[in-house]
Design a protein around this motif. Structure first.
Motif, mmCIF file in Angstrom:
data_model
loop_
_atom_site.group_PDB
_atom_site.id
_atom_site.type_symbol
_atom_site.label_atom_id
_atom_site.label_comp_id
_atom_site.label_asym_id
_atom_site.label_seq_id
_atom_site.Cartn_x
_atom_site.Cartn_y
_atom_site.Cartn_z
ATOM 1 N N ILE A 26 0.995 -1.441 0.024
ATOM 2 C CA ILE A 26 -0.068 0.212 -0.127
ATOM 3 C C ILE A 26 0.939 1.241 0.074
ATOM 4 O O ILE A 26 0.566 2.148 -1.098
ATOM 5 C CB ILE A 26 -1.351 0.456 1.013
ATOM 6 C CG1 ILE A 26 -2.217 -0.746 0.940
ATOM 7 C CG2 ILE A 26 -1.437 1.404 0.843
ATOM 8 C CD1 ILE A 26 -2.752 -1.804 2.416
ATOM 9 N N GLU A 27 2.204 1.201 1.075
ATOM 10 C CA GLU A 27 2.504 2.668 0.969
ATOM 11 C C GLU A 27 3.609 2.267 -0.404
ATOM 12 O O GLU A 27 4.328 3.749 -0.797
ATOM 13 C CB GLU A 27 3.739 2.414 1.975
ATOM 14 C CG GLU A 27 3.322 2.689 3.274
ATOM 15 C CD GLU A 27 2.856 3.706 3.423
ATOM 16 O OE1 GLU A 27 3.127 5.130 3.346
ATOM 17 O OE2 GLU A 27 1.169 3.877 3.549
ATOM 18 N N LYS A 84 0.934 4.388 -2.638
ATOM 19 C CA LYS A 84 0.199 5.389 -2.217
ATOM 20 C C LYS A 84 2.069 6.626 -3.041
ATOM 21 O O LYS A 84 1.678 7.537 -3.736
ATOM 22 C CB LYS A 84 0.740 5.772 -0.974
ATOM 23 C CG LYS A 84 -0.687 5.204 -0.587
ATOM 24 C CD LYS A 84 -1.384 5.366 1.470
ATOM 25 C CE LYS A 84 -0.176 5.879 2.183
ATOM 26 N NZ LYS A 84 -0.531 5.750 3.021
ATOM 27 N N GLU A 85 2.893 6.018 -2.812
ATOM 28 C CA GLU A 85 3.965 6.862 -3.758
ATOM 29 C C GLU A 85 3.759 6.994 -5.100
ATOM 30 O O GLU A 85 4.825 8.036 -4.988
ATOM 31 C CB GLU A 85 5.626 5.978 -2.738
ATOM 32 C CG GLU A 85 5.985 6.161 -1.300
ATOM 33 C CD GLU A 85 6.606 5.518 -1.161
ATOM 34 O OE1 GLU A 85 7.971 5.575 -2.302
ATOM 35 O OE2 GLU A 85 7.083 5.259 -0.077
ATOM 36 N N HIS A 115 1.314 6.115 -6.890
ATOM 37 C CA HIS A 115 -0.301 6.916 -7.132
ATOM 38 C C HIS A 115 -0.837 7.590 -6.278
ATOM 39 O O HIS A 115 -2.257 8.147 -6.719
ATOM 40 C CB HIS A 115 -1.381 5.348 -7.643
ATOM 41 C CG HIS A 115 -0.720 4.741 -8.658
ATOM 42 N ND1 HIS A 115 -0.586 4.605 -9.682
ATOM 43 C CD2 HIS A 115 -0.040 3.485 -8.256
ATOM 44 C CE1 HIS A 115 -0.289 3.759 -10.494
ATOM 45 N NE2 HIS A 115 0.326 2.715 -9.266
ATOM 46 N N GLY A 116 -0.290 8.246 -5.452
ATOM 47 C CA GLY A 116 -1.453 9.073 -4.209
ATOM 48 C C GLY A 116 -1.924 8.438 -3.343
ATOM 49 O O GLY A 116 -1.793 7.224 -3.627
ATOM 50 N N PRO A 117 -3.028 8.941 -2.813
ATOM 51 C CA PRO A 117 -4.464 8.508 -1.810
ATOM 52 C C PRO A 117 -4.736 7.209 -3.000
ATOM 53 O O PRO A 117 -5.742 7.499 -4.135
ATOM 54 C CB PRO A 117 -5.017 9.461 -1.733
ATOM 55 C CG PRO A 117 -4.098 10.840 -1.673
ATOM 56 C CD PRO A 117 -3.667 10.812 -3.147
ATOM 57 N N LEU A 118 -5.009 6.393 -1.593
ATOM 58 C CA LEU A 118 -5.913 5.437 -2.558
ATOM 59 C C LEU A 118 -6.871 4.797 -1.874
ATOM 60 O O LEU A 118 -7.558 5.194 -0.575
ATOM 61 C CB LEU A 118 -4.708 3.879 -2.264
ATOM 62 C CG LEU A 118 -3.705 3.800 -2.965
ATOM 63 C CD1 LEU A 118 -2.431 2.785 -2.385
ATOM 64 C CD2 LEU A 118 -3.422 4.278 -4.300
ATOM 65 N N CYS A 140 -7.757 -2.376 -5.989
ATOM 66 C CA CYS A 140 -7.540 -0.719 -4.855
ATOM 67 C C CYS A 140 -7.435 -0.683 -6.121
ATOM 68 O O CYS A 140 -6.756 -0.613 -7.280
ATOM 69 C CB CYS A 140 -5.918 -1.415 -4.651
ATOM 70 S SG CYS A 140 -5.282 0.137 -4.258
ATOM 71 N N PRO A 162 -6.197 4.674 -7.096
ATOM 72 C CA PRO A 162 -6.697 6.032 -6.831
ATOM 73 C C PRO A 162 -7.842 5.901 -5.628
ATOM 74 O O PRO A 162 -8.908 6.156 -6.607
ATOM 75 C CB PRO A 162 -6.504 6.477 -7.740
ATOM 76 C CG PRO A 162 -5.740 5.710 -8.626
ATOM 77 C CD PRO A 162 -7.166 4.372 -8.717
ATOM 78 N N GLU A 163 -7.429 7.358 -4.408
ATOM 79 C CA GLU A 163 -8.773 7.599 -4.337
ATOM 80 C C GLU A 163 -9.963 8.570 -5.130
ATOM 81 O O GLU A 163 -9.306 9.194 -5.900
ATOM 82 C CB GLU A 163 -8.566 8.822 -2.821
ATOM 83 C CG GLU A 163 -9.501 8.965 -2.273
ATOM 84 C CD GLU A 163 -8.810 9.502 -0.656
ATOM 85 O OE1 GLU A 163 -8.726 9.445 0.026
ATOM 86 O OE2 GLU A 163 -7.917 11.066 -1.029
ATOM 87 N N ALA A 216 -6.071 3.446 4.094
ATOM 88 C CA ALA A 216 -6.226 4.232 2.818
ATOM 89 C C ALA A 216 -7.645 3.742 2.987
ATOM 90 O O ALA A 216 -7.904 1.925 3.482
ATOM 91 C CB ALA A 216 -5.867 2.727 1.904
#
Length: 120
Positions: A15-16, A19-20, A22-25, A41, A43-44, A62
C-alpha cells in the motif's frame, strides 16, 4: 475498538509503495466472481461509490469499502488483507507489480461481536 478490516505487514508495505506511485488510495470489495471477489485498489476517488457501499475502516491510510450484499456474508468476520505473488484484478493498481491483494478472514469472538454491536 474492534476493527472490521486489517492488513498484514506485507499488504501495508505494498500500500505504501502504491501510494508513493499513485497518491492517495481506496479499496473496494464487492462480491461475485472474477475481480469482484478480490479487494480492489484504486486511486482515491476513481471508483464512484453507491448508497449500498459500506465503509469498513482503513488500512494503511486507505479507506476500505464493501458492498452491503457482500457485507451480509462477511459481517461475522474480520477481513485481513494480505498480498501474494501473482496477477491481481486487471483494474486494481497492484496488478502490474506482480502481486495481488487477497482477503483472508477470521470469525469474531463473542466478545468482539458484542463490542461491534455496541459500536453500531
Amino acid at each position: 475498538m474492534v476493527e472490521r478490516v486489517t492488513a498484514t505487514d506485507a499488504a501495508l508495505e505494498l500500500i505504501e509503495f502504491l501510494k508513493e506511485k499513485h497518491g492517495p488510495l481506496m479499496f473496494h470489495q464487492s462480491g461475485g466472481c472474477c475481480d469482484g471477489s478480490s479487494p480492489m485498489c484504486y486511486p482515491e476517488g476513481d471508483l464512484f461509490l453507491g448508497e449500498q457501499d459500506m465503509y469498513m475502516g482503513e488500512i494503511g491510510g486507505a479507506k476500505f469499502y464493501m458492498h452491503k450484499n457482500q457485507f451480509d456474508y462477511w459481517r461475522h468476520t474480520q477481513l485481513i488483507i494480505d498480498v501474494v505473488p501473482g496477477r491481481g484484478g486487471m483494474f486494481s493498481l497492484e496488478g502490474v507489480e506482480g502481486k495481488r491483494f487477497l482477503t483472508r478472514s477470521r470469525a469474531f469472538t463473542t466478545e468482539e461481536t458484542k463490542e461491534l454491536q455496541e459500536q453500531a
